[in-house]
Design an enzyme around this catalytic site. Sequence first.
Site, PDB file in Angstrom:
ATOM      1  N   ARG A  55     -13.544  -8.305   2.892  1.00 51.72           N
ATOM      2  CA  ARG A  55     -12.139  -8.077   2.560  1.00 51.72           C
ATOM      3  C   ARG A  55     -11.322  -9.321   2.908  1.00 51.72           C
ATOM      4  O   ARG A  55     -10.417  -9.723   2.193  1.00 51.72           O
ATOM      5  CB  ARG A  55     -11.582  -6.857   3.332  1.00 51.72           C
ATOM      6  CG  ARG A  55     -12.203  -5.516   2.966  1.00 51.72           C
ATOM      7  CD  ARG A  55     -11.883  -5.123   1.538  1.00 51.72           C
ATOM      8  NE  ARG A  55     -10.441  -5.112   1.291  1.00 51.72           N
ATOM      9  CZ  ARG A  55      -9.609  -4.121   1.593  1.00 51.72           C
ATOM     10  NH1 ARG A  55     -10.073  -3.008   2.127  1.00 51.72           N
ATOM     11  NH2 ARG A  55      -8.301  -4.198   1.332  1.00 51.72           N
ATOM     12  N   HIS A 100      -7.651   0.403  -6.149  1.00 49.54           N
ATOM     13  CA  HIS A 100      -7.816  -0.354  -4.896  1.00 49.54           C
ATOM     14  C   HIS A 100      -8.532  -1.665  -5.249  1.00 49.54           C
ATOM     15  O   HIS A 100      -9.681  -1.888  -4.874  1.00 49.54           O
ATOM     16  CB  HIS A 100      -8.615   0.471  -3.884  1.00 49.54           C
ATOM     17  CG  HIS A 100      -8.528  -0.028  -2.473  1.00 49.54           C
ATOM     18  ND1 HIS A 100      -7.762  -1.116  -2.105  1.00 49.54           N
ATOM     19  CD2 HIS A 100      -9.134   0.405  -1.329  1.00 49.54           C
ATOM     20  CE1 HIS A 100      -7.890  -1.311  -0.798  1.00 49.54           C
ATOM     21  NE2 HIS A 100      -8.717  -0.413  -0.311  1.00 49.54           N
ATOM     22  N   ARG A 125       0.874  -1.184   0.000  1.00 47.77           N
ATOM     23  CA  ARG A 125       0.000   0.000   0.000  1.00 47.77           C
ATOM     24  C   ARG A 125       0.903   1.224   0.000  1.00 47.77           C
ATOM     25  O   ARG A 125       1.658   1.453   0.948  1.00 47.77           O
ATOM     26  CB  ARG A 125      -0.911   0.015   1.233  1.00 47.77           C
ATOM     27  CG  ARG A 125      -1.579   1.373   1.437  1.00 47.77           C
ATOM     28  CD  ARG A 125      -2.641   1.383   2.509  1.00 47.77           C
ATOM     29  NE  ARG A 125      -3.824   0.688   2.059  1.00 47.77           N
ATOM     30  CZ  ARG A 125      -5.032   0.847   2.612  1.00 47.77           C
ATOM     31  NH1 ARG A 125      -5.197   1.676   3.619  1.00 47.77           N
ATOM     32  NH2 ARG A 125      -6.067   0.176   2.160  1.00 47.77           N
ATOM     33  N   CYS A 136     -16.312   1.814   1.243  1.00 49.74           N
ATOM     34  CA  CYS A 136     -15.143   0.988   1.569  1.00 49.74           C
ATOM     35  C   CYS A 136     -14.673   1.190   2.999  1.00 49.74           C
ATOM     36  O   CYS A 136     -13.975   0.337   3.537  1.00 49.74           O
ATOM     37  CB  CYS A 136     -14.017   1.274   0.581  1.00 49.74           C
ATOM     38  SG  CYS A 136     -13.400   2.967   0.661  1.00 49.74           S
ATOM     39  N   GLN A 158     -10.336  -4.025  -2.687  1.00 45.34           N
ATOM     40  CA  GLN A 158     -11.613  -3.502  -2.206  1.00 45.34           C
ATOM     41  C   GLN A 158     -12.755  -3.997  -3.081  1.00 45.34           C
ATOM     42  O   GLN A 158     -13.830  -4.364  -2.607  1.00 45.34           O
ATOM     43  CB  GLN A 158     -11.572  -1.968  -2.191  1.00 45.34           C
ATOM     44  CG  GLN A 158     -12.826  -1.328  -1.648  1.00 45.34           C
ATOM     45  CD  GLN A 158     -13.055  -1.664  -0.187  1.00 45.34           C
ATOM     46  OE1 GLN A 158     -12.156  -1.511   0.623  1.00 45.34           O
ATOM     47  NE2 GLN A 158     -14.249  -2.131   0.157  1.00 45.34           N
ATOM     48  N   ASP A 218     -17.265   7.185  -1.154  1.00 45.79           N
ATOM     49  CA  ASP A 218     -15.996   7.055  -0.437  1.00 45.79           C
ATOM     50  C   ASP A 218     -15.678   8.433   0.140  1.00 45.79           C
ATOM     51  O   ASP A 218     -16.333   9.430  -0.204  1.00 45.79           O
ATOM     52  CB  ASP A 218     -14.891   6.583  -1.417  1.00 45.79           C
ATOM     53  CG  ASP A 218     -13.540   6.333  -0.748  1.00 45.79           C
ATOM     54  OD1 ASP A 218     -13.498   6.236   0.499  1.00 45.79           O
ATOM     55  OD2 ASP A 218     -12.528   6.244  -1.472  1.00 45.79           O
TER      56      ASP A 218
HETATM   57  N1   CP Z   1     -11.145   0.080   2.883  1.00 47.95           N
HETATM   58  C1   CP Z   1      -9.864   0.025   3.268  1.00 47.95           C
HETATM   59  O1   CP Z   1      -8.960  -0.235   2.478  1.00 47.95           O
HETATM   60  O2   CP Z   1      -9.664   0.239   4.592  1.00 47.95           O
HETATM   61  P1   CP Z   1      -8.263   0.474   5.322  1.00 47.95           P
HETATM   62  O3   CP Z   1      -7.726   1.791   4.824  1.00 47.95           O
HETATM   63  O4   CP Z   1      -8.596   0.492   6.788  1.00 47.95           O
HETATM   64  O5   CP Z   1      -7.331  -0.648   4.968  1.00 47.95           O
HETATM   65  N1  NVA Z   2      -9.927   6.743  -1.251  1.00 48.89           N
HETATM   66  C1  NVA Z   2      -9.485   6.372   0.077  1.00 48.89           C
HETATM   67  C2  NVA Z   2      -9.691   4.910   0.302  1.00 48.89           C
HETATM   68  C3  NVA Z   2      -9.323   4.431   1.674  1.00 48.89           C
HETATM   69  C4  NVA Z   2      -9.511   2.970   1.841  1.00 48.89           C
HETATM   70  C5  NVA Z   2      -8.020   6.747   0.255  1.00 48.89           C
HETATM   71  O1  NVA Z   2      -7.241   6.553  -0.672  1.00 48.89           O
HETATM   72  O2  NVA Z   2      -7.669   7.256   1.314  1.00 48.89           O
END
Ligand code: CP
Ligand code: NVA
Length: 318
Positions: A305, A149, A122, A277, A152, A237
């Site tokens: 997830r 993502h 990530r 999400c 997700q 989101d």
């Molecule tokens: N939805 C999601 O990816 O959550 P986190 O940022 O907590 O991993």
């Molecule tokens: N769009 C958000 C998703 C978090 C899971 C971000 O990138 O912060």
Amino acid sequence: MHPTEPSKAPFSFLTLKIAMTAPRHFLKLSDFSAAELQQVVDRAMALKALKRNLPRPFVGKTLAMIFTKNSTRTRVSFEAGMAKFGGHALFLHGDAMQLGRNEPIADTARVLARMVDAVMIRNDSQADQMELAAHSAVPVINGLSNQHHPCQLLADIQTWVEHRGPVAGKVAAWIGDGNNVCHSWIEAAKLLGFTLRIACPKGFEPDAALLAWAGDAVELMRGAAFAANGADIVVTDTWTSMGQEKEEARRIAAFAPFTVNAELMARAKPDAIFQHCLPAHRGEEVTAEVIDGPQSVVWDEAENRLWGQMALLEFLLA
Ligand code: CP
Ligand code: NVA
């Protein structure tokens, strides 16, 4: 060609050798075919049904998880999933790695692959993920980048199917930012044959090349109400993704007409579901009434997830 694909290098015997031994990666949803995605989602549902009778195919196997950004769901679901399968997950904070002191990504990839069976990352840059994957002898999984993502969407599709059956031919409404999660929804619509209507403020549209790639699977609209009309599912989101904190005030102002509230949900089909999400910001992208209400499936979505990524790991490591 997909917009985030690197331009093709000239063919050589070296590329042939790499192609013959290269592992599969999951850096974006469209790295998999529709049939493969379906297979992973089906398997996720089967694993969920097994729950306490799970196989332990990963005894002695390790997943390295590199995080340069925060996470609750992604970290815990991968870690718990590896443990359930009899394996182990390593949490690696990007800043605590030599990567944080400029060790090349390619060298990091080569070293990790000598010790672990798969890598999840990530970070911000999709290009860095592609660089990691290009030099990795083990599968690399995108646990979120600024562009995509995909993990997700495994959970989101599974949750949609569990609640309402097959998604082909249906209509999803994305209300809000044209961000990483939205990009993965675009890929899902194109691959799985549903229509995605996107309502976002001017200047916050999804990637133009990705929209062009998706063609008529995606409809861009200005008004949230138009997008939600008769939709089977409404999704949103956060308005301010990780790394955009300095833009928060400007974003809250721009996105104000895009809150998913009861009035907007009433425009969708009576049996429409609501997904997010998470993490959510009640009173911004969604009201408490909606996210904590009867149409919301966000807790199933969060749980999935776990099952989606276990099925993904099984697929990649098989
Ligand atoms: N939805 C999601 O990816 O959550 P986190 O940022 O907590 O991993
Ligand atoms: N769009 C958000 C998703 C978090 C899971 C971000 O990138 O912060």
